[in-house]
Design an enzyme around this catalytic site. Structure first.
Site, PDB file in Angstrom:
ATOM      1  N   LYS A 175      -4.866 -14.931  -6.667  1.00  0.00           N
ATOM      2  CA  LYS A 175      -5.636 -14.487  -7.844  1.00  0.00           C
ATOM      3  C   LYS A 175      -4.634 -14.114  -8.927  1.00  0.00           C
ATOM      4  CE  LYS A 175      -5.998  -9.591  -6.902  1.00  0.00           C
ATOM      5  NZ  LYS A 175      -6.866  -8.442  -6.792  1.00  0.00           N
ATOM      6  N   ARG A 222      -0.625 -15.356   0.134  1.00  0.00           N
ATOM      7  CA  ARG A 222      -1.251 -15.324   1.458  1.00  0.00           C
ATOM      8  C   ARG A 222      -2.692 -15.826   1.390  1.00  0.00           C
ATOM      9  NH1 ARG A 222       0.484  -9.369   3.142  1.00  0.00           N
ATOM     10  NH2 ARG A 222       0.450  -9.174   0.880  1.00  0.00           N
ATOM     11  N   CYS A 267      -6.240  -9.467   2.550  1.00  0.00           N
ATOM     12  CA  CYS A 267      -7.240  -8.499   3.032  1.00  0.00           C
ATOM     13  C   CYS A 267      -8.525  -9.134   3.554  1.00  0.00           C
ATOM     14  CB  CYS A 267      -7.558  -7.525   1.918  1.00  0.00           C
ATOM     15  SG  CYS A 267      -6.076  -6.740   1.263  1.00  0.00           S
ATOM     16  N   VAL A 321       0.843  -1.206   0.000  1.00  0.00           N
ATOM     17  CA  VAL A 321       0.000   0.000   0.000  1.00  0.00           C
ATOM     18  C   VAL A 321       0.873   1.250   0.000  1.00  0.00           C
ATOM     19  CG1 VAL A 321      -1.702   1.300   1.345  1.00  0.00           C
ATOM     20  CG2 VAL A 321      -1.933  -1.167   1.126  1.00  0.00           C
ATOM     21  N   GLU A 375      -4.923  -5.855  -5.528  1.00  0.00           N
ATOM     22  CA  GLU A 375      -3.624  -6.305  -6.026  1.00  0.00           C
ATOM     23  C   GLU A 375      -3.788  -6.648  -7.500  1.00  0.00           C
ATOM     24  OE1 GLU A 375      -1.409  -9.217  -3.823  1.00  0.00           O
ATOM     25  OE2 GLU A 375      -2.043  -8.343  -1.919  1.00  0.00           O
ATOM     26  N   GLY A 383     -15.788 -20.011  -7.459  1.00  0.00           N
ATOM     27  CA  GLY A 383     -14.415 -20.523  -7.520  1.00  0.00           C
ATOM     28  C   GLY A 383     -14.097 -21.374  -6.308  1.00  0.00           C
ATOM     29  N   GLU A 412      -7.798   2.676   1.888  1.00  0.00           N
ATOM     30  CA  GLU A 412      -7.551   2.411   0.464  1.00  0.00           C
ATOM     31  C   GLU A 412      -8.484   1.312  -0.044  1.00  0.00           C
ATOM     32  OE1 GLU A 412      -6.143  -0.567  -0.615  1.00  0.00           O
ATOM     33  OE2 GLU A 412      -5.688  -1.400   1.362  1.00  0.00           O
ATOM     34  N   ASN A 430     -14.950  -4.487   2.300  1.00  0.00           N
ATOM     35  CA  ASN A 430     -14.309  -5.788   2.091  1.00  0.00           C
ATOM     36  C   ASN A 430     -15.217  -6.941   2.529  1.00  0.00           C
ATOM     37  OD1 ASN A 430     -12.062  -4.905   0.839  1.00  0.00           O
ATOM     38  ND2 ASN A 430     -10.624  -5.359   2.482  1.00  0.00           N
ATOM     39  N   LYS A 434     -14.264   0.975   5.377  1.00  0.00           N
ATOM     40  CA  LYS A 434     -13.270   0.082   4.762  1.00  0.00           C
ATOM     41  C   LYS A 434     -13.604  -1.384   5.064  1.00  0.00           C
ATOM     42  CE  LYS A 434      -9.778  -1.982   3.225  1.00  0.00           C
ATOM     43  NZ  LYS A 434      -8.693  -1.862   2.340  1.00  0.00           N
TER      44      LYS A 434
HETATM   45  C1  UGA Z   1      -9.451  -6.486  -1.861  1.00  0.00           C
HETATM   46  C2  UGA Z   1     -10.523  -5.448  -2.292  1.00  0.00           C
HETATM   47  O1  UGA Z   1     -11.082  -5.841  -3.544  1.00  0.00           O
HETATM   48  C3  UGA Z   1      -9.905  -4.062  -2.420  1.00  0.00           C
HETATM   49  O2  UGA Z   1     -10.920  -3.104  -2.719  1.00  0.00           O
HETATM   50  C4  UGA Z   1      -9.251  -3.688  -1.096  1.00  0.00           C
HETATM   51  O3  UGA Z   1      -8.654  -2.413  -1.139  1.00  0.00           O
HETATM   52  C5  UGA Z   1      -8.187  -4.722  -0.761  1.00  0.00           C
HETATM   53  O4  UGA Z   1      -8.818  -6.025  -0.654  1.00  0.00           O
HETATM   54  C6  UGA Z   1      -7.575  -4.341   0.563  1.00  0.00           C
HETATM   55  O5  UGA Z   1      -8.257  -4.363   1.595  1.00  0.00           O
HETATM   56  O6  UGA Z   1      -6.427  -3.877   0.566  1.00  0.00           O
HETATM   57  P1  UGA Z   1      -7.565  -7.907  -3.130  1.00  0.00           P
HETATM   58  O7  UGA Z   1      -7.383  -8.627  -1.833  1.00  0.00           O
HETATM   59  O8  UGA Z   1      -6.374  -7.429  -3.870  1.00  0.00           O
HETATM   60  O9  UGA Z   1      -8.492  -6.599  -2.901  1.00  0.00           O
HETATM   61  O10 UGA Z   1      -8.312  -8.906  -4.091  1.00  0.00           O
HETATM   62  P2  UGA Z   1      -9.734  -9.034  -4.809  1.00  0.00           P
HETATM   63  O11 UGA Z   1      -9.620  -8.695  -6.233  1.00  0.00           O
HETATM   64  O12 UGA Z   1     -10.770  -8.317  -4.043  1.00  0.00           O
HETATM   65  O13 UGA Z   1      -9.971 -10.609  -4.689  1.00  0.00           O
HETATM   66  C7  UGA Z   1     -10.013 -11.255  -3.420  1.00  0.00           C
HETATM   67  C8  UGA Z   1     -10.278 -12.715  -3.585  1.00  0.00           C
HETATM   68  O14 UGA Z   1     -11.627 -12.947  -3.994  1.00  0.00           O
HETATM   69  C9  UGA Z   1      -9.393 -13.433  -4.614  1.00  0.00           C
HETATM   70  O15 UGA Z   1      -8.949 -14.658  -4.079  1.00  0.00           O
HETATM   71  C10 UGA Z   1     -10.332 -13.677  -5.789  1.00  0.00           C
HETATM   72  O16 UGA Z   1      -9.977 -14.826  -6.531  1.00  0.00           O
HETATM   73  C11 UGA Z   1     -11.653 -13.876  -5.070  1.00  0.00           C
HETATM   74  N1  UGA Z   1     -12.823 -13.548  -5.915  1.00  0.00           N
HETATM   75  C12 UGA Z   1     -13.063 -12.282  -6.312  1.00  0.00           C
HETATM   76  C13 UGA Z   1     -13.672 -14.577  -6.285  1.00  0.00           C
HETATM   77  O17 UGA Z   1     -13.475 -15.752  -5.932  1.00  0.00           O
HETATM   78  N2  UGA Z   1     -14.779 -14.269  -7.037  1.00  0.00           N
HETATM   79  C14 UGA Z   1     -15.049 -13.003  -7.446  1.00  0.00           C
HETATM   80  O18 UGA Z   1     -16.078 -12.795  -8.131  1.00  0.00           O
HETATM   81  C15 UGA Z   1     -14.163 -11.999  -7.079  1.00  0.00           C
END
Ligand code: UGA
Length: 452
Positions: free
Chosen positions: A326, A333, A265, A11, A158, A258, A154, A213, A209
């Site tokens: 992802k 993690r 997060c 971040v 990622e 999935g 934020e 999430n 925040k």
């Molecule tokens: C998440 C939030 O999306 C951000 O807005 C936030 O700022 C961030 O956490 C944080 O708190 O810093 P991130 O952890 O990078 O971001 O990842 P995401 O894109 O949100 O995905 C999280 C998980 O959900 C992944 O394992 C992804 O594969 C899964 N996912 C996401 C699904 O299984 N299905 C979906 O439809 C979407």
């Protein structure tokens, strides 16, 4: 504005590089001297699209500096952003000791009135607690300096964090109106692009925040639970999802089924919010259920394998495509792939593994594990006469892989797709012998579809 950022982690670096892009003067400070040395040499310590280019552009323009010397950062800045980690403690609450340490240092060293902004995700009330602590430190110094505390969470994903920063859907700032005014100047270039900037109380900003999430994780667990039902009832989750997503009250986002969410997060924030609710004796059963459903969903890959091989997995050669939690990151993690790998190793299977970005990180986790063969490419995995291939991360190179070639290489081995990378039609046309996917009917080589 003259800005200091504490924490050159994920971040911190994104915030530093993006604020420099918005033409502020930014100093990024970290106690990790190795990391700072890397950054000074022009190496980016985190895997993130566009970040290395943005950092080097800002460094060349003399708008971004890296240092391990706190005094250099604390003395001059108008605004101090704290972006240090808040790891989970064993009870689930967030450890904010690094944040307190930074705030105290700023209070002891700053020579001017300034604003301290919390970027890290912190328990609600942390801003208030920091303000009290800072005021005490300032009192000891007997100087007329005022430090105000603001919350500015934020919302960066990622893999697309630079894009998310520059094209935010909203910016949230929490604190007293007259005190947080400098943040309006910081974000002016984004507000000028019509990005909404919401001012609110510190506590509301901190809770917003977590709420964001938890809501997103809730949607993922919801669709995963519905996909379990779809699989058992002979429905197709793609069709079900279409059927609900066109309802504008529901929408299509974060409804991809999935093998569960991972990352740094969602799991951490859910535990922290449950901890907060419990401390207040507020029922958090909905939030707890999100985590429970997710934990169960992480077993999906191994359950399909056990079903296919009648629980006899010892000695089987299992290929795995994708390890990162992802696509677009090397972050492992809480990755669902790890649950599958550990279960397979416990069942004495042999693993043949590839990930486009997370291989090095995985090798460190499974150091000297003789049952794992690490491959350099997705195709190399297929050369091992596999008994089955699992997909744990939906990297584009897997989605775009030549399915006819894959089908040929797999021969009669099942393809167990934990991220629904292919349509059932594609799989049927390629003649894949057995295709299992999440919440959709199983496809068999004789081109007939049966219920999973
Ligand atoms: C998440 C939030 O999306 C951000 O807005 C936030 O700022 C961030 O956490 C944080 O708190 O810093 P991130 O952890 O990078 O971001 O990842 P995401 O894109 O949100 O995905 C999280 C998980 O959900 C992944 O394992 C992804 O594969 C899964 N996912 C996401 C699904 O299984 N299905 C979906 O439809 C979407």
């Amino acid at each position: 504005m003259i800005i200091s950022i504490y924490g050159a982690g994920y971040v911190g670096l994104i915030t530093a590089a993006c604020l420099a892009k918005l033409e502020h003067q930014v100093t990024c400070v970290d106690i990790d001297t190795k990391r700072i040395a890397m950054l000074r040499k022009g190496q980016c310590p985190v895997y993130e699209a566009q970040l290395p280019e943005l950092i080097s552009e800002a460094v060349q323009a003399n708008r971004l500096h890296f240092t391990d010397n706190f005094a250099e950062a604390t003395k001059r800045a108008d605004i101090h952003f704290i972006a240090t980690g808040t790891p989970s403690l064993p009870e689930g609450n967030a450890n904010i000791s690094q944040i307190i340490a930074v705030a105290v240092t700023v209070a002891q060293q700053t020579e001017r009135d300034c604003l301290l902004v919390i970027k890290s995700t912190v328990p609600v009330g942390t801003g208030d607690a920091l303000q009290v602590r800072i005021d005490k430190e300032l009192l000891k110094r007997r100087q007329k300096i005022r430090i105000s505390v603001a919350a500015n969470p934020e919302f960066l994903r990622e893999g697309s964090a630079v894009h998310d920063f520059m094209n935010a859907e909203r910016i949230i700032i929490g604190g007293k109106a007259q005190e947080i005014a400098p943040l309006q100047i910081v974000y002016h270039p984004l507000v000028a692009k019509n990005i909404p900037l919401l001012s609110m109380s510190r506590r509301s900003a901190e809770l917003a925040k977590y709420a964001a999430n938890v809501m997103l994780a809730c949607r993922v667990s919801f669709i995963n639970q519905i996909s379990q039902l779809a699989g058992a009832l002979g429905a197709n989750i793609d069709e079900v999802r279409q059927g609900i997503a066109l309802d504008t009250r529901i929408g299509p986002h974060f409804l991809r089924p999935g093998i569960g969410y991972g990352g740094s997060c969602f799991p951490k924030d859910i535990s922290a919010l449950v901890y907060t609710a419990k401390a207040l004796q507020i029922d958090a059963s909905l939030i707890e259920a999100i985590a429970k459903v997710n934990q169960l969903q992480k077993n999906w890959l191994i359950e399909r394998l056990q079903h296919h091989f009648n629980n006899k997995l010892a000695g089987l050669k299992i290929g795995i495509w994708g390890l990162a939690f992802k696509p677009g990151t090397d972050d492992l993690r809480d990755a669902s792939s790890l649950v599958a790998m550990k279960s397979l190793l416990a069942a004495k299977a042999k693993l043949i593994v590839f990930d486009p970005a997370a291989l090095l990180a995985a090798q460190k986790l499974f150091i000297n594990e003789p049952a794992i063969r690490w491959c350099e490419t997705a195709t190399e995995v297929l050369t091992a006469s596999l008994d089955a291939l699992l997909i744990a991360t939906e990297w584009p190179e897997f989605r775009n892989f030549n399915l006819h070639f894959l089908s040929e290489k797999l021969n009669k081995a099942p393809l167990i797709d934990g991220r629904n990378c292919f349509t059932l039609e594609q799989v049927k046309q390629a003649g894949v012998a057995y295709y299992y996917s999440v919440g959709r009917p199983q496809v068999m080589s004789r081109r007939e579809i049966i219920c999973a």
